[in-house]
Structures are given as C-alpha cells and as structure tokens.
Design an enzyme around this catalytic site. Sequence first.
Site: not given
Ligand code: FE
Ligand code: ZN
Length: 259
Positions: A56, A58, A60-61, A112, A133, A171
């Site tokens: 996805h 985001h 942090d990905h 998410h 996530d 995570h």
């Molecule tokens: Fe994340």
């Molecule tokens: Zn995420």
Amino acid sequence: MIQIDALPAFTDNYIWLLQDNANKRCAVVDPGDAAPVLAWLARHPDWQLSDILITHHHADHVGGVAELKKLTGAKVYGPANEHIPARDVTLQDNDEVTVLGLTFAVHAVPGHTLGHIAFYHENSQRPLLFCGDTLFAAGCGRLFEGTPEQMHHSLSRLAKLPDSTLVYCAHEYTLSNLRFAVAVEPSNPDVTARFEQVTRWREEDRISLPSTLELERKTNPFLRASQPSVKQKADERTGTDNTSPVAVFAALRAWKDKF
Ligand code: FE
Ligand code: ZN
C-alpha cells in the site's frame, strides 16, 4: 529454497527480504527506507535485488522504492488503485505475480487503505502471506481509508487461508496488540500464553514474527468477532447489542484506537 529475513526500519517497521540463495537474487516487501536494504546489499556484493513488492501507498512502505529501483534496476510491483512511486507492474485482485520463482496470488484487502493488497504464496507445507498493515500479529491496521465492513471482509478473507500459513506483517506491534487482546479476552488461555511469550521475546529484543494463521485465529480479537465472549465485551463497551460480527469488529477497532 527461499530464505526470508526481516530488515528493521524506522522504529517498528520490518522490510521483508526474500533470498534465493542458489541464484543470489533477492526481493523486498515494502521498503519504506532504502538504507537498510542498501546496507544489506553492501554486505552481500554478489547479490542482486531483482524485485520490490508493495502492499500500500503509505510512506513507511514506499519511501525507499524510487532510490532502490534507480540503484538496482529492481522491478516494482504495487496495487493498481494507489499512487506507488516508480511502479512497473500494477496489480489487481486475483492477479498472480512470480518473484524468485515463487508465485503469489494477489488479494485485494481494503480497509487500512482502499487499494491495499496482500501477497499469498500457496505451498502445501508453508504457505506465505505478506499482508502489510492489514493483518498484524494479534491485531489489525487502523481504518485510515476504508470502512469497518471492508476491513472485516478483508480480514475474513485472509482468515480462510490454511492454518500453517506464515504471516509476515509490516510492523512489530505484537506486544501492544496482545495487551489489548488480554483486555478483550481475559479468560482466553491462548491469549494469555502468547502475551507471556511475546513479553519474554521482546525483553530479549527478539522479533515476534512471522506469526501463523492458526495462532491468529486463536488469539487475534479482530478475527474473533463471532466469539460470544468477544461480542459480550464489545456490547459492554458500546452499551448496545452488536448484532453482527461487523458491528463487533467496528466496536473493537474503535476501542483499540483509544486503548
Ligand atoms: Fe505501516
Ligand atoms: Zn500503512
């Protein structure tokens, strides 16, 4: 044989590194930061990063994707319905993608985010699931874009995969998720045992992943909305009769957001 290791990133992200030892090729899932991947490649100079899988959009990905592609030429696969930097291949529900000789089925798992996908490799002994996530060990992702209905449906779909499926989440949230699971199901011995085990592991700085779907079905409150005791807790929490598993799920998710 594909070996899978976690490259820690930021404070609690894991970038999953798939290694084909015979051909010295590797792939990563959700590289939010290029640095840990580049450091691994620097320690393994005869290896090539061939593929990047994205669940996805985001940061942090996907934060490391463009740099990794530029430096290695790796092919980038990501969900069709989200903006993914440097993406080469768009993936839709039920598509198949083969990476390092492993074929993955793409599952659309909105909730998410709306375009979130998961990668599932069917293998009679050790099926593999990279779920970003969406499903966490003993928890699930927050509903940033989707509805409780969507997330409940997505989790129900993942929950149908075989018991032995190894669950690779993005995570290290397991311990805090289990604190919540204990609050929801104080009398569930599997939850208590897992909470004690993961508490020890984290004291030893040991990673709590991958999980298995068998363990998630036994201990993850978000997969247990149909259990009478879980419904009862949700009802106490909302002061209403949550008549459907979706309503129980929504109550749990709202409770966890403030837990
Ligand atoms: Fe994340
Ligand atoms: Zn995420």
